[in-house]
Design a protein around this motif. Structure first.
Motif, PDB file in Angstrom:
ATOM      1  N   GLY A 123     -10.214 -18.838  -8.344  1.00 60.15           N
ATOM      2  CA  GLY A 123      -9.425 -18.598  -7.140  1.00 60.15           C
ATOM      3  C   GLY A 123     -10.159 -17.680  -6.173  1.00 60.15           C
ATOM      4  N   PRO A 124     -10.310 -18.074  -4.909  1.00 56.58           N
ATOM      5  CA  PRO A 124     -11.168 -17.320  -3.988  1.00 56.58           C
ATOM      6  C   PRO A 124     -10.520 -16.094  -3.349  1.00 56.58           C
ATOM      7  N   VAL A 125      -9.197 -15.947  -3.459  1.00 54.66           N
ATOM      8  CA  VAL A 125      -8.539 -14.820  -2.797  1.00 54.66           C
ATOM      9  C   VAL A 125      -8.618 -13.584  -3.695  1.00 54.66           C
ATOM     10  N   VAL A 126      -9.462 -12.650  -3.322  1.00 53.23           N
ATOM     11  CA  VAL A 126      -9.571 -11.362  -4.014  1.00 53.23           C
ATOM     12  C   VAL A 126      -8.703 -10.390  -3.238  1.00 53.23           C
ATOM     13  N   VAL A 134       1.119 -18.244   4.645  1.00 51.04           N
ATOM     14  CA  VAL A 134       1.277 -19.383   3.733  1.00 51.04           C
ATOM     15  C   VAL A 134       1.444 -18.841   2.314  1.00 51.04           C
ATOM     16  N   PRO A 135       1.889 -19.678   1.377  1.00 52.15           N
ATOM     17  CA  PRO A 135       2.065 -19.198  -0.001  1.00 52.15           C
ATOM     18  C   PRO A 135       0.760 -18.688  -0.607  1.00 52.15           C
ATOM     19  N   LEU A 136       0.870 -17.652  -1.401  1.00 52.30           N
ATOM     20  CA  LEU A 136      -0.249 -17.111  -2.184  1.00 52.30           C
ATOM     21  C   LEU A 136       0.173 -17.146  -3.647  1.00 52.30           C
ATOM     22  N   ILE A 137      -0.603 -17.835  -4.478  1.00 53.98           N
ATOM     23  CA  ILE A 137      -0.228 -18.065  -5.868  1.00 53.98           C
ATOM     24  C   ILE A 137      -1.016 -17.148  -6.790  1.00 53.98           C
ATOM     25  N   TYR A 138      -0.294 -16.377  -7.601  1.00 54.26           N
ATOM     26  CA  TYR A 138      -0.860 -15.493  -8.632  1.00 54.26           C
ATOM     27  C   TYR A 138      -0.540 -16.072 -10.020  1.00 54.26           C
ATOM     28  N   SER A 163     -10.248 -13.974   8.885  1.00 57.85           N
ATOM     29  CA  SER A 163     -10.810 -13.373   7.665  1.00 57.85           C
ATOM     30  C   SER A 163     -10.318 -14.055   6.390  1.00 57.85           C
ATOM     31  N   THR A 164      -9.238 -14.840   6.470  1.00 59.09           N
ATOM     32  CA  THR A 164      -8.683 -15.474   5.257  1.00 59.09           C
ATOM     33  C   THR A 164      -8.821 -16.997   5.244  1.00 59.09           C
ATOM     34  N   ASP A 165      -9.012 -17.597   6.406  1.00 63.48           N
ATOM     35  CA  ASP A 165      -8.979 -19.056   6.507  1.00 63.48           C
ATOM     36  C   ASP A 165      -9.964 -19.736   5.552  1.00 63.48           C
ATOM     37  N   LYS A 166     -11.154 -19.157   5.412  1.00 59.10           N
ATOM     38  CA  LYS A 166     -12.180 -19.783   4.561  1.00 59.10           C
ATOM     39  C   LYS A 166     -11.842 -19.723   3.077  1.00 59.10           C
ATOM     40  N   PHE A 221      -4.971 -19.254  -3.497  1.00 56.84           N
ATOM     41  CA  PHE A 221      -4.980 -19.064  -4.952  1.00 56.84           C
ATOM     42  C   PHE A 221      -5.741 -17.779  -5.259  1.00 56.84           C
ATOM     43  N   GLU A 222      -5.085 -16.884  -5.972  1.00 54.01           N
ATOM     44  CA  GLU A 222      -5.664 -15.568  -6.269  1.00 54.01           C
ATOM     45  C   GLU A 222      -6.762 -15.669  -7.317  1.00 54.01           C
ATOM     46  N   ASN A 223      -7.607 -14.660  -7.368  1.00 56.12           N
ATOM     47  CA  ASN A 223      -8.844 -14.677  -8.145  1.00 56.12           C
ATOM     48  C   ASN A 223      -8.648 -14.782  -9.651  1.00 56.12           C
TER      49      ASN A 223
END
Length: 520
Positions: free
Chosen positions: A325-328, A345-349, A376-379, A418-420
Protein backbone atom coordinates in the motif's frame (compact mmCIF):
# COMPACT_ATOMS: atom_id res chain seq x y z
CA UNK A 1 31.87 -31.93 43.28
CA UNK A 2 33.73 -29.28 41.27
CA UNK A 3 31.94 -27.56 38.42
CA UNK A 4 32.98 -28.14 34.81
CA UNK A 5 34.31 -25.24 32.76
CA UNK A 6 31.04 -24.99 30.86
CA UNK A 7 29.00 -24.99 34.07
CA UNK A 8 31.15 -22.16 35.40
CA UNK A 9 30.63 -20.18 32.19
CA UNK A 10 26.85 -20.70 32.32
CA UNK A 11 26.64 -19.46 35.91
CA UNK A 12 28.77 -16.47 35.01
CA UNK A 13 26.72 -15.78 31.83
CA UNK A 14 23.78 -14.42 33.80
CA UNK A 15 26.05 -11.99 35.64
CA UNK A 16 27.67 -10.92 32.36
CA UNK A 17 24.27 -10.17 30.81
CA UNK A 18 23.40 -7.98 33.79
CA UNK A 19 26.79 -6.24 33.82
CA UNK A 20 27.04 -5.48 30.09
CA UNK A 21 26.60 -1.86 29.10
CA UNK A 22 23.06 -1.78 27.67
CA UNK A 23 23.89 0.76 24.96
CA UNK A 24 27.04 -1.08 23.91
CA UNK A 25 25.16 -4.39 23.91
CA UNK A 26 22.58 -2.88 21.58
CA UNK A 27 25.26 -1.33 19.36
CA UNK A 28 27.05 -4.67 18.98
CA UNK A 29 23.89 -6.81 18.71
CA UNK A 30 25.18 -9.05 21.52
CA UNK A 31 23.25 -12.12 22.69
CA UNK A 32 25.07 -14.55 24.96
CA UNK A 33 24.73 -18.19 23.90
CA UNK A 34 23.27 -20.46 26.62
CA UNK A 35 25.48 -23.48 27.33
CA UNK A 36 22.80 -26.01 26.36
CA UNK A 37 22.59 -24.42 22.90
CA UNK A 38 26.38 -24.07 22.61
CA UNK A 39 26.86 -27.77 23.39
CA UNK A 40 24.16 -28.78 20.92
CA UNK A 41 25.81 -26.67 18.22
CA UNK A 42 29.21 -28.25 18.87
CA UNK A 43 27.71 -31.73 18.77
CA UNK A 44 26.27 -31.09 15.31
CA UNK A 45 29.75 -31.30 13.76
CA UNK A 46 30.87 -34.56 12.27
CA UNK A 47 33.76 -36.03 14.24
CA UNK A 48 36.87 -34.31 12.80
CA UNK A 49 39.57 -36.54 11.37
CA UNK A 50 42.01 -33.66 10.90
CA UNK A 51 45.48 -33.82 12.42
CA UNK A 52 45.50 -30.05 12.49
CA UNK A 53 42.28 -28.21 13.41
CA UNK A 54 41.83 -24.49 12.83
CA UNK A 55 38.67 -23.14 14.47
CA UNK A 56 37.15 -19.70 13.87
CA UNK A 57 34.73 -18.15 16.36
CA UNK A 58 33.97 -14.72 14.84
CA UNK A 59 31.86 -13.39 17.72
CA UNK A 60 33.26 -15.31 20.65
CA UNK A 61 31.68 -13.51 23.61
CA UNK A 62 32.81 -15.30 26.76
CA UNK A 63 33.87 -18.41 24.84
CA UNK A 64 30.94 -20.77 25.34
CA UNK A 65 30.92 -21.89 21.69
CA UNK A 66 34.68 -22.37 21.39
CA UNK A 67 34.91 -24.28 24.64
CA UNK A 68 31.88 -26.41 23.75
CA UNK A 69 33.63 -27.33 20.49
CA UNK A 70 36.84 -28.26 22.34
CA UNK A 71 34.92 -30.27 24.93
CA UNK A 72 33.19 -32.11 22.07
CA UNK A 73 36.60 -33.15 20.75
CA UNK A 74 37.54 -34.46 24.20
CA UNK A 75 34.33 -36.45 24.60
CA UNK A 76 34.72 -38.07 21.17
CA UNK A 77 38.32 -39.02 21.82
CA UNK A 78 39.75 -36.84 19.05
CA UNK A 79 43.49 -36.34 19.35
CA UNK A 80 44.74 -33.88 16.70
CA UNK A 81 48.39 -32.91 17.03
CA UNK A 82 47.46 -29.24 17.17
CA UNK A 83 44.40 -27.01 17.52
CA UNK A 84 44.51 -23.33 16.66
CA UNK A 85 41.56 -21.13 17.61
CA UNK A 86 40.97 -17.58 16.36
CA UNK A 87 38.36 -16.00 18.65
CA UNK A 88 37.18 -12.51 17.73
CA UNK A 89 35.64 -10.32 20.41
CA UNK A 90 35.45 -6.55 19.95
CA UNK A 91 34.03 -5.81 23.43
CA UNK A 92 36.94 -5.43 25.88
CA UNK A 93 34.83 -6.52 28.86
CA UNK A 94 33.83 -9.76 27.15
CA UNK A 95 37.37 -10.26 25.85
CA UNK A 96 38.63 -10.29 29.46
CA UNK A 97 36.04 -12.95 30.34
CA UNK A 98 37.12 -14.88 27.25
CA UNK A 99 40.76 -14.82 28.36
CA UNK A 100 39.86 -16.23 31.78
CA UNK A 101 37.79 -19.04 30.29
CA UNK A 102 40.37 -19.80 27.60
CA UNK A 103 43.11 -20.23 30.19
CA UNK A 104 41.03 -22.91 31.91
CA UNK A 105 40.53 -24.99 28.77
CA UNK A 106 44.17 -24.54 27.68
CA UNK A 107 45.35 -25.92 31.02
CA UNK A 108 43.00 -28.87 30.58
CA UNK A 109 44.39 -29.65 27.13
CA UNK A 110 48.00 -29.25 28.22
CA UNK A 111 47.44 -31.83 30.94
CA UNK A 112 46.55 -34.27 28.14
CA UNK A 113 49.57 -33.42 25.99
CA UNK A 114 47.71 -31.58 23.19
CA UNK A 115 49.03 -28.40 21.60
CA UNK A 116 46.14 -25.92 21.92
CA UNK A 117 46.52 -22.26 21.02
CA UNK A 118 43.68 -19.76 21.46
CA UNK A 119 44.30 -16.35 19.93
CA UNK A 120 41.90 -13.67 21.15
CA UNK A 121 41.53 -10.89 18.59
CA UNK A 122 40.01 -7.63 19.82
CA UNK A 123 39.24 -6.33 16.35
CA UNK A 124 36.22 -5.94 14.14
CA UNK A 125 35.80 -9.32 12.46
CA UNK A 126 34.47 -7.93 9.18
CA UNK A 127 37.45 -5.62 8.62
CA UNK A 128 39.94 -8.30 9.60
CA UNK A 129 38.30 -10.94 7.39
CA UNK A 130 38.12 -8.68 4.34
CA UNK A 131 41.82 -7.79 4.63
CA UNK A 132 42.63 -11.52 4.82
CA UNK A 133 40.55 -12.23 1.72
CA UNK A 134 41.64 -9.39 -0.57
CA UNK A 135 45.07 -10.87 -1.51
CA UNK A 136 43.47 -14.26 -2.22
CA UNK A 137 40.77 -12.71 -4.38
CA UNK A 138 43.43 -10.84 -6.36
CA UNK A 139 45.61 -13.94 -6.71
CA UNK A 140 48.32 -12.35 -4.62
CA UNK A 141 50.46 -14.52 -2.35
CA UNK A 142 49.29 -14.68 1.24
CA UNK A 143 50.28 -16.60 4.32
CA UNK A 144 46.63 -16.96 5.38
CA UNK A 145 45.70 -20.53 6.23
CA UNK A 146 41.99 -21.42 5.80
CA UNK A 147 39.96 -22.62 8.76
CA UNK A 148 38.72 -26.18 9.01
CA UNK A 149 35.77 -25.30 11.27
CA UNK A 150 33.62 -22.29 12.18
CA UNK A 151 31.21 -22.01 15.09
CA UNK A 152 29.29 -18.79 15.54
CA UNK A 153 26.56 -16.74 17.15
CA UNK A 154 26.91 -13.55 15.08
CA UNK A 155 25.45 -10.12 15.94
CA UNK A 156 21.88 -9.49 14.80
CA UNK A 157 22.13 -5.94 13.43
CA UNK A 158 21.60 -4.18 10.12
CA UNK A 159 24.62 -2.77 8.31
CA UNK A 160 24.62 0.98 7.90
CA UNK A 161 24.98 1.92 4.23
CA UNK A 162 27.50 4.59 5.21
CA UNK A 163 29.64 2.39 7.49
CA UNK A 164 33.23 1.37 6.84
CA UNK A 165 32.11 -2.27 7.09
CA UNK A 166 29.61 -1.74 4.25
CA UNK A 167 32.32 -0.18 2.07
CA UNK A 168 34.70 -3.08 2.74
CA UNK A 169 32.06 -5.70 1.93
CA UNK A 170 31.19 -3.87 -1.29
CA UNK A 171 34.88 -3.88 -2.17
CA UNK A 172 34.91 -7.69 -2.29
CA UNK A 173 31.40 -7.98 -3.72
CA UNK A 174 29.65 -9.73 -0.82
CA UNK A 175 25.82 -9.51 -1.24
CA UNK A 176 24.86 -8.89 2.39
CA UNK A 177 22.83 -6.25 4.20
CA UNK A 178 23.24 -7.04 7.86
CA UNK A 179 25.89 -8.26 10.27
CA UNK A 180 24.78 -11.85 10.74
CA UNK A 181 24.71 -12.57 7.00
CA UNK A 182 28.07 -10.79 6.62
CA UNK A 183 29.59 -13.02 9.32
CA UNK A 184 28.26 -16.17 7.65
CA UNK A 185 29.37 -15.16 4.14
CA UNK A 186 32.86 -14.12 5.28
CA UNK A 187 33.27 -17.28 7.35
CA UNK A 188 32.38 -19.45 4.36
CA UNK A 189 34.99 -17.58 2.32
CA UNK A 190 37.60 -18.21 5.04
CA UNK A 191 36.85 -21.94 5.23
CA UNK A 192 38.94 -24.63 3.57
CA UNK A 193 37.46 -26.45 0.56
CA UNK A 194 35.75 -29.09 2.72
CA UNK A 195 35.34 -26.94 5.84
CA UNK A 196 32.40 -27.08 8.26
CA UNK A 197 30.29 -24.23 9.70
CA UNK A 198 27.69 -24.29 12.47
CA UNK A 199 25.89 -21.06 13.36
CA UNK A 200 22.79 -19.86 15.16
CA UNK A 201 21.05 -17.03 13.30
CA UNK A 202 17.61 -15.55 12.73
CA UNK A 203 15.53 -17.56 10.28
CA UNK A 204 14.82 -14.45 8.22
CA UNK A 205 17.42 -15.28 5.56
CA UNK A 206 15.34 -18.27 4.40
CA UNK A 207 12.98 -16.20 2.23
CA UNK A 208 12.32 -12.77 0.78
CA UNK A 209 14.13 -10.65 -1.84
CA UNK A 210 16.24 -8.89 0.80
CA UNK A 211 18.25 -12.10 1.35
CA UNK A 212 18.02 -13.55 -2.16
CA UNK A 213 21.64 -12.64 -3.12
CA UNK A 214 22.86 -14.05 0.21
CA UNK A 215 20.98 -17.33 -0.30
CA UNK A 216 22.47 -17.62 -3.78
CA UNK A 217 25.95 -16.92 -2.36
CA UNK A 218 25.86 -19.60 0.33
CA UNK A 219 24.14 -22.22 -1.83
CA UNK A 220 26.77 -21.82 -4.53
CA UNK A 221 29.45 -22.61 -1.97
CA UNK A 222 27.97 -24.98 0.59
CA UNK A 223 25.25 -27.51 1.34
CA UNK A 224 23.11 -27.95 4.40
CA UNK A 225 23.79 -31.00 6.54
CA UNK A 226 21.62 -30.26 9.58
CA UNK A 227 19.05 -27.60 10.48
CA UNK A 228 17.60 -27.22 13.97
CA UNK A 229 14.49 -25.17 14.67
CA UNK A 230 13.05 -23.95 17.97
CA UNK A 231 9.29 -24.49 18.10
CA UNK A 232 8.96 -21.57 20.53
CA UNK A 233 10.46 -18.35 19.18
CA UNK A 234 10.92 -16.86 22.67
CA UNK A 235 13.02 -19.68 24.15
CA UNK A 236 16.51 -19.45 22.62
CA UNK A 237 17.57 -16.09 24.10
CA UNK A 238 14.76 -15.27 26.51
CA UNK A 239 17.04 -13.32 28.90
CA UNK A 240 17.78 -10.91 26.05
CA UNK A 241 14.14 -10.65 24.90
CA UNK A 242 15.00 -11.83 21.37
CA UNK A 243 11.70 -12.49 19.61
CA UNK A 244 13.07 -13.37 16.18
CA UNK A 245 12.74 -17.00 15.28
CA UNK A 246 16.21 -18.57 15.39
CA UNK A 247 17.60 -21.64 13.68
CA UNK A 248 20.90 -23.50 13.92
CA UNK A 249 22.43 -24.35 10.54
CA UNK A 250 25.23 -26.81 9.86
CA UNK A 251 26.77 -26.36 6.41
CA UNK A 252 29.73 -27.96 4.69
CA UNK A 253 31.64 -26.13 2.00
CA UNK A 254 31.78 -27.73 -1.47
CA UNK A 255 29.75 -30.72 -0.24
CA UNK A 256 27.39 -32.72 -2.44
CA UNK A 257 23.66 -32.13 -2.07
CA UNK A 258 22.64 -35.10 0.03
CA UNK A 259 20.36 -35.81 2.96
CA UNK A 260 19.67 -33.08 5.53
CA UNK A 261 18.88 -33.78 9.16
CA UNK A 262 16.01 -31.67 10.51
CA UNK A 263 15.65 -31.48 14.27
CA UNK A 264 13.42 -29.45 16.57
CA UNK A 265 12.93 -28.76 20.25
CA UNK A 266 10.38 -26.81 22.22
CA UNK A 267 13.05 -24.93 24.18
CA UNK A 268 16.71 -25.06 25.12
CA UNK A 269 16.71 -28.64 26.30
CA UNK A 270 17.79 -30.93 23.50
CA UNK A 271 16.89 -34.11 25.37
CA UNK A 272 13.47 -34.21 23.68
CA UNK A 273 14.80 -33.36 20.23
CA UNK A 274 12.74 -34.71 17.32
CA UNK A 275 14.76 -35.73 14.26
CA UNK A 276 14.12 -36.66 10.65
CA UNK A 277 16.10 -36.82 7.41
CA UNK A 278 14.99 -35.31 4.11
CA UNK A 279 16.58 -34.87 0.67
CA UNK A 280 18.39 -31.55 0.19
CA UNK A 281 15.99 -30.88 -2.70
CA UNK A 282 13.13 -30.62 -0.19
CA UNK A 283 15.01 -27.84 1.57
CA UNK A 284 15.91 -25.90 -1.57
CA UNK A 285 14.42 -26.38 -5.02
CA UNK A 286 17.31 -25.60 -7.37
CA UNK A 287 14.81 -24.53 -10.06
CA UNK A 288 13.26 -21.92 -7.78
CA UNK A 289 14.58 -18.49 -8.86
CA UNK A 290 14.00 -17.19 -5.33
CA UNK A 291 15.92 -20.14 -3.75
CA UNK A 292 13.54 -20.14 -0.79
CA UNK A 293 14.80 -22.35 2.05
CA UNK A 294 11.97 -24.48 3.46
CA UNK A 295 12.27 -26.49 6.66
CA UNK A 296 9.80 -29.41 6.62
CA UNK A 297 9.89 -30.35 10.27
CA UNK A 298 7.88 -33.56 10.00
CA UNK A 299 5.85 -35.74 7.64
CA UNK A 300 2.95 -33.37 8.15
CA UNK A 301 5.02 -30.65 6.41
CA UNK A 302 5.81 -33.12 3.61
CA UNK A 303 2.10 -33.67 3.02
CA UNK A 304 1.58 -29.90 2.77
CA UNK A 305 4.49 -29.51 0.34
CA UNK A 306 3.26 -32.42 -1.80
CA UNK A 307 -0.03 -30.63 -2.31
CA UNK A 308 1.24 -27.12 -2.92
CA UNK A 309 3.88 -28.39 -5.36
CA UNK A 310 1.01 -29.51 -7.60
CA UNK A 311 0.39 -25.88 -8.56
CA UNK A 312 3.00 -24.56 -11.00
CA UNK A 313 1.54 -21.06 -11.37
CA UNK A 314 2.48 -17.94 -9.46
CA UNK A 315 0.55 -14.67 -9.53
CA UNK A 316 2.89 -13.39 -12.23
CA UNK A 317 1.92 -16.28 -14.52
CA UNK A 318 -1.68 -15.05 -14.64
CA UNK A 319 -0.76 -11.39 -15.17
CA UNK A 320 -1.03 -10.24 -11.57
CA UNK A 321 1.40 -8.58 -9.20
CA UNK A 322 1.53 -7.53 -5.55
CA UNK A 323 2.42 -4.09 -4.23
CA UNK A 324 2.63 -2.60 -0.78
CA UNK A 325 0.00 0.00 0.00
CA UNK A 326 1.55 3.32 -1.09
CA UNK A 327 -0.07 5.63 1.49
CA UNK A 328 2.42 6.12 4.34
CA UNK A 329 0.23 8.06 6.74
CA UNK A 330 2.88 10.07 8.59
CA UNK A 331 4.15 11.44 5.26
CA UNK A 332 0.71 12.75 4.26
CA UNK A 333 -0.51 13.57 7.75
CA UNK A 334 -2.04 16.91 6.73
CA UNK A 335 -4.21 15.16 4.14
CA UNK A 336 -5.71 12.55 6.48
CA UNK A 337 -9.31 12.94 7.57
CA UNK A 338 -11.28 11.23 10.32
CA UNK A 339 -14.40 11.29 8.12
CA UNK A 340 -15.18 12.08 4.51
CA UNK A 341 -15.03 15.76 3.57
CA UNK A 342 -15.11 17.59 0.25
CA UNK A 343 -12.37 16.43 -2.15
CA UNK A 344 -11.56 13.35 -0.06
CA UNK A 345 -11.82 9.63 -0.85
CA UNK A 346 -11.84 6.45 1.25
CA UNK A 347 -8.57 5.40 2.89
CA UNK A 348 -8.34 1.70 3.74
CA UNK A 349 -6.31 0.43 6.73
CA UNK A 350 -5.89 -3.17 8.00
CA UNK A 351 -8.35 -2.23 10.76
CA UNK A 352 -11.04 -1.95 8.08
CA UNK A 353 -10.70 -5.65 7.28
CA UNK A 354 -13.49 -7.68 8.87
CA UNK A 355 -13.53 -11.38 8.04
CA UNK A 356 -12.73 -11.46 4.30
CA UNK A 357 -14.21 -8.10 3.28
CA UNK A 358 -13.44 -4.42 3.80
CA UNK A 359 -15.76 -2.84 6.35
CA UNK A 360 -15.58 0.90 5.69
CA UNK A 361 -15.95 3.38 7.29
CA UNK A 362 -15.28 2.80 10.98
CA UNK A 363 -16.72 5.95 12.59
CA UNK A 364 -15.33 5.13 16.04
CA UNK A 365 -12.07 3.63 14.87
CA UNK A 366 -8.61 4.88 15.81
CA UNK A 367 -7.51 5.35 12.19
CA UNK A 368 -8.57 7.95 9.60
CA UNK A 369 -11.27 6.93 7.14
CA UNK A 370 -10.40 9.32 4.33
CA UNK A 371 -7.61 11.11 2.50
CA UNK A 372 -7.74 14.38 0.57
CA UNK A 373 -7.06 14.21 -3.15
CA UNK A 374 -4.43 16.84 -3.98
CA UNK A 375 -1.07 17.20 -5.71
CA UNK A 376 0.80 15.48 -2.87
CA UNK A 377 -1.54 12.45 -2.60
CA UNK A 378 -2.87 11.88 -6.12
CA UNK A 379 0.08 9.70 -7.20
CA UNK A 380 -0.49 7.33 -4.24
CA UNK A 381 -4.13 6.49 -5.07
CA UNK A 382 -5.52 3.45 -6.89
CA UNK A 383 -8.59 3.27 -9.18
CA UNK A 384 -11.75 2.44 -7.24
CA UNK A 385 -12.03 -1.17 -8.54
CA UNK A 386 -11.97 -4.74 -7.22
CA UNK A 387 -8.73 -5.69 -5.42
CA UNK A 388 -7.74 -8.59 -3.17
CA UNK A 389 -5.93 -7.24 -0.10
CA UNK A 390 -3.69 -9.05 2.41
CA UNK A 391 -2.58 -7.69 5.77
CA UNK A 392 1.19 -7.23 5.96
CA UNK A 393 1.35 -7.93 9.70
CA UNK A 394 -0.39 -10.19 12.18
CA UNK A 395 0.15 -10.50 15.92
CA UNK A 396 2.34 -13.45 16.90
CA UNK A 397 -0.45 -14.97 19.01
CA UNK A 398 -2.95 -15.07 16.12
CA UNK A 399 -3.80 -18.45 14.63
CA UNK A 400 -3.32 -17.41 11.01
CA UNK A 401 -0.43 -15.70 9.22
CA UNK A 402 -2.27 -14.69 6.05
CA UNK A 403 -5.33 -12.44 6.38
CA UNK A 404 -6.90 -11.63 2.97
CA UNK A 405 -9.99 -9.60 2.14
CA UNK A 406 -11.89 -8.36 -0.93
CA UNK A 407 -12.02 -4.66 -1.60
CA UNK A 408 -15.14 -3.92 -3.61
CA UNK A 409 -15.59 -0.44 -5.15
CA UNK A 410 -17.22 2.08 -2.85
CA UNK A 411 -19.91 4.04 -4.71
CA UNK A 412 -19.34 7.59 -6.01
CA UNK A 413 -15.51 7.57 -5.95
CA UNK A 414 -13.06 7.29 -8.82
CA UNK A 415 -9.98 6.53 -6.68
CA UNK A 416 -9.19 5.03 -3.27
CA UNK A 417 -6.22 5.01 -0.88
CA UNK A 418 -4.58 1.88 0.55
CA UNK A 419 -2.38 2.31 3.62
CA UNK A 420 1.16 0.96 3.80
CA UNK A 421 0.33 -2.00 6.09
CA UNK A 422 -1.66 -3.69 3.30
CA UNK A 423 -0.58 -5.74 0.28
CA UNK A 424 -2.58 -5.12 -2.90
CA UNK A 425 -2.98 -7.74 -5.64
CA UNK A 426 -3.50 -5.93 -8.94
CA UNK A 427 -3.14 -6.08 -12.71
CA UNK A 428 -0.72 -3.31 -13.78
CA UNK A 429 -2.00 -1.08 -10.94
CA UNK A 430 -5.61 -1.69 -12.02
CA UNK A 431 -8.29 -3.85 -10.45
CA UNK A 432 -9.36 -7.35 -11.46
CA UNK A 433 -12.73 -9.05 -11.94
CA UNK A 434 -14.98 -9.47 -8.93
CA UNK A 435 -15.02 -13.26 -9.42
CA UNK A 436 -11.22 -13.58 -9.57
CA UNK A 437 -10.83 -11.26 -6.59
CA UNK A 438 -13.13 -13.41 -4.46
CA UNK A 439 -11.52 -16.60 -5.71
CA UNK A 440 -8.04 -15.38 -4.74
CA UNK A 441 -9.25 -14.30 -1.30
CA UNK A 442 -10.90 -17.70 -0.82
CA UNK A 443 -7.67 -19.45 -1.87
CA UNK A 444 -5.43 -17.34 0.38
CA UNK A 445 -7.89 -18.00 3.23
CA UNK A 446 -7.39 -21.77 2.90
CA UNK A 447 -5.69 -23.76 5.63
CA UNK A 448 -3.25 -25.38 3.18
CA UNK A 449 -1.86 -21.98 2.09
CA UNK A 450 -1.41 -20.90 5.70
CA UNK A 451 0.40 -24.15 6.55
CA UNK A 452 2.62 -23.80 3.48
CA UNK A 453 3.53 -20.21 4.33
CA UNK A 454 4.75 -21.26 7.78
CA UNK A 455 7.28 -23.65 6.21
CA UNK A 456 9.39 -20.85 4.77
CA UNK A 457 8.51 -17.82 6.87
CA UNK A 458 9.60 -17.60 10.47
CA UNK A 459 7.97 -14.27 11.20
CA UNK A 460 4.50 -12.75 11.25
CA UNK A 461 5.09 -10.31 8.40
CA UNK A 462 3.66 -11.14 4.97
CA UNK A 463 5.63 -9.36 2.26
CA UNK A 464 4.64 -8.78 -1.35
CA UNK A 465 7.48 -11.09 -2.38
CA UNK A 466 6.05 -13.85 -0.15
CA UNK A 467 2.69 -13.64 -1.90
CA UNK A 468 4.37 -13.64 -5.32
CA UNK A 469 6.17 -16.89 -4.46
CA UNK A 470 3.12 -18.87 -3.25
CA UNK A 471 1.95 -21.48 -5.80
CA UNK A 472 -1.57 -20.85 -7.08
CA UNK A 473 -4.00 -22.95 -9.15
CA UNK A 474 -5.26 -22.14 -12.64
CA UNK A 475 -7.59 -19.17 -13.15
CA UNK A 476 -10.50 -21.58 -13.76
CA UNK A 477 -9.99 -23.06 -10.28
CA UNK A 478 -9.68 -19.61 -8.69
CA UNK A 479 -12.89 -18.49 -10.36
CA UNK A 480 -14.60 -21.66 -9.12
CA UNK A 481 -13.38 -20.93 -5.58
CA UNK A 482 -15.21 -17.59 -5.68
CA UNK A 483 -18.47 -19.42 -4.93
CA UNK A 484 -17.22 -19.98 -1.39
CA UNK A 485 -17.02 -16.21 -0.74
CA UNK A 486 -20.55 -15.06 0.03
CA UNK A 487 -19.77 -11.35 0.05
CA UNK A 488 -19.11 -11.17 3.78
CA UNK A 489 -16.73 -14.05 4.56
CA UNK A 490 -15.18 -17.21 3.20
CA UNK A 491 -16.58 -20.63 4.02
CA UNK A 492 -13.12 -21.97 4.81
CA UNK A 493 -14.10 -25.60 5.50
CA UNK A 494 -15.68 -25.81 2.04
CA UNK A 495 -12.59 -24.25 0.43
CA UNK A 496 -10.39 -26.80 2.23
CA UNK A 497 -12.62 -29.69 1.12
CA UNK A 498 -12.67 -28.43 -2.49
CA UNK A 499 -8.86 -28.13 -2.65
CA UNK A 500 -8.30 -31.55 -1.02
CA UNK A 501 -10.63 -33.14 -3.56
CA UNK A 502 -8.63 -31.44 -6.32
CA UNK A 503 -5.33 -32.69 -4.89
CA UNK A 504 -6.56 -36.27 -4.58
CA UNK A 505 -8.73 -36.68 -7.67
CA UNK A 506 -6.99 -34.46 -10.23
CA UNK A 507 -3.35 -34.59 -9.09
CA UNK A 508 -3.49 -38.11 -7.65
CA UNK A 509 -2.04 -37.25 -4.23
CA UNK A 510 -2.67 -40.09 -1.79
CA UNK A 511 -0.75 -38.94 1.30
CA UNK A 512 -2.82 -38.20 4.43
CA UNK A 513 -4.74 -34.93 4.54
CA UNK A 514 -2.60 -32.56 6.70
CA UNK A 515 -5.60 -30.43 7.58
CA UNK A 516 -7.39 -33.38 9.18
CA UNK A 517 -4.17 -34.31 10.97
CA UNK A 518 -3.87 -30.75 12.29
CA UNK A 519 -7.45 -30.82 13.59
CA UNK A 520 -6.86 -34.11 15.35
Amino acid sequence: MSLSILEQIEIRRHDVIAELDTNKKSDYGQFMTPISIAKAMANMFETPNHNHIRLLDPGAGTGSLTISFLEMLFQRGCSPSSIQVSAYEIDSYLADELRKNSSLIIDKYKSRGCDLEITIIEKDFISSAVYSLIPRLNDHPTDFEPFSHVIMNPPYLKLSSSSEQRALLDQIGLPVNNLYSAFVALSLALLSADGHLVGITPRSFCNGPYFNPFRKYILQRASFKHIHIFERRDKAFNEDAVLQENIISYMQKCATRDVVQISSTNGRSFLDSKNRFVPHSKIVNEQDPDLIIRIPNNEFDDFVLDRMSSFSNRLGNIGLDVSTGPVVDFRVKKSLQKELVIKSVPLIYPSHINNQIVDWPLPNGKKPNAILVNDSTDKWLYPNEHFPLVKRFSAKEEKRRIYPACYDPIASFSVVGFENHLNIIHSSQSGISKKLSRGLVAYFSSTIVDLYFRQFSGHTQVNASDLRSIPIPRIEVLNDLSKFHDGTSVRQDQVDDYLESLFQNFFGIKSPNPILLAKN
